[in-house]
Design a protein around this motif. Structure first.
Motif, PDB file in Angstrom:
ATOM      1  N   VAL A 146       0.825  -1.211   0.000  1.00 54.25           N
ATOM      2  CA  VAL A 146       0.000   0.000   0.000  1.00 54.25           C
ATOM      3  C   VAL A 146       0.857   1.258   0.000  1.00 54.25           C
ATOM      4  CG1 VAL A 146      -1.607   1.369   1.410  1.00 54.25           C
ATOM      5  CG2 VAL A 146      -2.008  -1.082   1.064  1.00 54.25           C
ATOM      6  N   MET A 147       1.853   1.294   0.876  1.00 50.09           N
ATOM      7  CA  MET A 147       2.664   2.496   1.011  1.00 50.09           C
ATOM      8  C   MET A 147       3.560   2.737  -0.206  1.00 50.09           C
ATOM      9  SD  MET A 147       1.555   3.771   3.743  1.00 50.09           S
ATOM     10  CE  MET A 147       0.554   3.229   5.142  1.00 50.09           C
ATOM     11  N   GLN A 150      -3.080   4.797  13.356  1.00 52.27           N
ATOM     12  CA  GLN A 150      -2.186   3.926  14.121  1.00 52.27           C
ATOM     13  C   GLN A 150      -2.970   3.153  15.182  1.00 52.27           C
ATOM     14  OE1 GLN A 150       1.040   3.089  14.131  1.00 52.27           O
ATOM     15  NE2 GLN A 150       1.683   4.301  12.362  1.00 52.27           N
ATOM     16  N   GLU A 151      -3.879   3.840  15.835  1.00 52.42           N
ATOM     17  CA  GLU A 151      -4.650   3.197  16.900  1.00 52.42           C
ATOM     18  C   GLU A 151      -5.640   2.184  16.348  1.00 52.42           C
ATOM     19  OE1 GLU A 151      -7.763   4.354  20.530  1.00 52.42           O
ATOM     20  OE2 GLU A 151      -6.757   5.933  19.371  1.00 52.42           O
ATOM     21  N   ASP A 155       2.345   8.760   3.391  1.00 53.60           N
ATOM     22  CA  ASP A 155       3.064   9.285   4.550  1.00 53.60           C
ATOM     23  C   ASP A 155       2.118   9.934   5.551  1.00 53.60           C
ATOM     24  OD1 ASP A 155       5.496   8.417   3.603  1.00 53.60           O
ATOM     25  OD2 ASP A 155       6.085  10.363   2.758  1.00 53.60           O
ATOM     26  N   GLU A 156       1.137  10.696   5.041  1.00 55.22           N
ATOM     27  CA  GLU A 156       0.188  11.361   5.928  1.00 55.22           C
ATOM     28  C   GLU A 156      -0.640  10.353   6.702  1.00 55.22           C
ATOM     29  OE1 GLU A 156      -0.611  15.465   3.335  1.00 55.22           O
ATOM     30  OE2 GLU A 156      -1.814  13.652   2.971  1.00 55.22           O
ATOM     31  N   VAL A 157      -1.117   9.329   6.011  1.00 57.60           N
ATOM     32  CA  VAL A 157      -1.950   8.323   6.666  1.00 57.60           C
ATOM     33  C   VAL A 157      -1.139   7.508   7.659  1.00 57.60           C
ATOM     34  CG1 VAL A 157      -3.196   6.150   6.249  1.00 57.60           C
ATOM     35  CG2 VAL A 157      -3.676   8.167   4.838  1.00 57.60           C
ATOM     36  N   ASP A 184      -1.103   6.388  -4.701  1.00 58.43           N
ATOM     37  CA  ASP A 184      -1.083   7.850  -4.772  1.00 58.43           C
ATOM     38  C   ASP A 184      -1.784   8.444  -3.551  1.00 58.43           C
ATOM     39  OD1 ASP A 184       0.107   7.920  -7.404  1.00 58.43           O
ATOM     40  OD2 ASP A 184      -1.847   7.327  -8.198  1.00 58.43           O
ATOM     41  N   ARG A 185      -2.818   7.751  -3.107  1.00 55.23           N
ATOM     42  CA  ARG A 185      -3.617   8.216  -1.968  1.00 55.23           C
ATOM     43  C   ARG A 185      -4.140   6.993  -1.223  1.00 55.23           C
ATOM     44  NH1 ARG A 185      -9.254  10.083  -1.828  1.00 55.23           N
ATOM     45  NH2 ARG A 185      -9.295   9.614  -4.056  1.00 55.23           N
ATOM     46  N   VAL A 186      -4.363   7.160   0.078  1.00 58.66           N
ATOM     47  CA  VAL A 186      -4.870   6.079   0.915  1.00 58.66           C
ATOM     48  C   VAL A 186      -6.091   6.590   1.671  1.00 58.66           C
ATOM     49  CG1 VAL A 186      -4.375   4.464   2.791  1.00 58.66           C
ATOM     50  CG2 VAL A 186      -2.554   5.109   1.195  1.00 58.66           C
TER      51      VAL A 186
END
Length: 278
Positions: free
Chosen positions: A210-211, A241-242, A232-234, A215-217
């Motif tokens: 995925v990473m 994370q939680e 990176d933002e996600v 392009d977007r998640v």
């Protein structure tokens, strides 16, 4: 190319997809992630007409405008260029690899209902099938019964079937599910290749994939979008994370990918109570 507004699916008192707004742009590879049971496959079933939304709308790009497909059937959505692969392998096992793709190409055309004619009469579909098999690296298996393929090759064939018939948007539901480690790189290369000329919405549990390819998640949890942005933002979002990543670090296989198929991947014929667990 594809957008939803307030898309919601309820099964009795359970909300499987909760007020989802999502837009997939031309040429974009967007990954849809989240924990088991987040509603990802239910969302795919809504997009492709397998399930009818409780509320909300689904639209696809149609020329310079948008067409509402909220109440469309799977056949109608496919005819409009919205094609999908399935988490559970879904091919004609006793037909050859070539025939699987040729049938998909024919079904997406005006010849889809001409079942009384000999298949040899549809040269254009046979030629399209050969081109697709070249693209998914299965040309050498054209005459092989699909049931004889390795699991990884069957996943490649599923992507080939989804490509048939001038698809514009590809919905890929865990194309790496059950694939051996030796075949993963081949599937990743295939995903990146089809994303060069299609809009792709990808469900995938392997966070390294995925990473690296997205392009977007977009992150779903309990049916609702809790985050979206660049990989990176996600990855750095505390809520993500939680809810899902749980300390994921690049280069380590996400623990979720070891957990097997997600619970919301019920087959289309599943009862409402089964889908309600999505």
């Amino acid at each position: 190319m594809l957008r939803t507004s307030g898309l919601t699916k309820e099964f009795g008192g359970l909300t499987a997809v909760d007020d989802v707004d999502l837009a997939l742009e031309e040429g974009e590879l967007c990954s849809l992630i989240g924990p088991n049971g987040a509603g990802k496959t239910t969302f795919f079933n809504l997009l492709t007409g397998v399930l009818t939304p409780t509320r909300g709308t689904i639209e696809v790009r149609d020329g310079d405008g948008w067409r509402d497909i909220t109440d469309s059937t799977p056949y109608e959505t496919a005819a409009l260029g919205l094609h999908r692969s399935y988490q559970i392998t879904n091919v004609f096992p006793t037909s050859t690899v070539l025939e699987n793709v040729r049938i998909a190409a024919q079904a997406a055309s005006d010849d889809g209902r001409k079942l009384w004619r000999n298949a040899d009469a549809f040269e254009a579909h046979v030629e399209e099938a050969h081109r697709i098999l070249d693209r998914v690296d299965l040309a050498h298996e054209a005459d092989t019964p699909a049931e004889s393929l390795s699991h990884g090759a069957k996943r490649q064939l599923e992507v080939g079937i989804a490509l048939a018939g001038d698809a514009e948007v590809l919905l890929l539901d865990e194309p790496n599910a059950g694939v051996s480690s030796e075949s993963v790189d081949r599937i990743i290369d295939l995903i990146e290749d089809v994303a060069t000329d299609h809009a792709v919405l990808l469900v995938e549990h392997n966070m390294d994939i995925v990473m690296n390819v997205s392009d977007r998640v977009v992150v779903l949890n309990q049916g609702a979008v809790i985050a979206e942005g660049s990989p990176d933002e996600v990855q750095g979002d505390p809520a993500v994370q939680e809810a899902y990543l749980g300390g994921y670090e690049p280069g380590s296989l996400d623990a979720q990918s070891e957990a097997g198929p997600e619970s919301d991947a019920s087959p289309p014929e599943a009862s409402d109570s089964e889908e309600g667990t999505a």
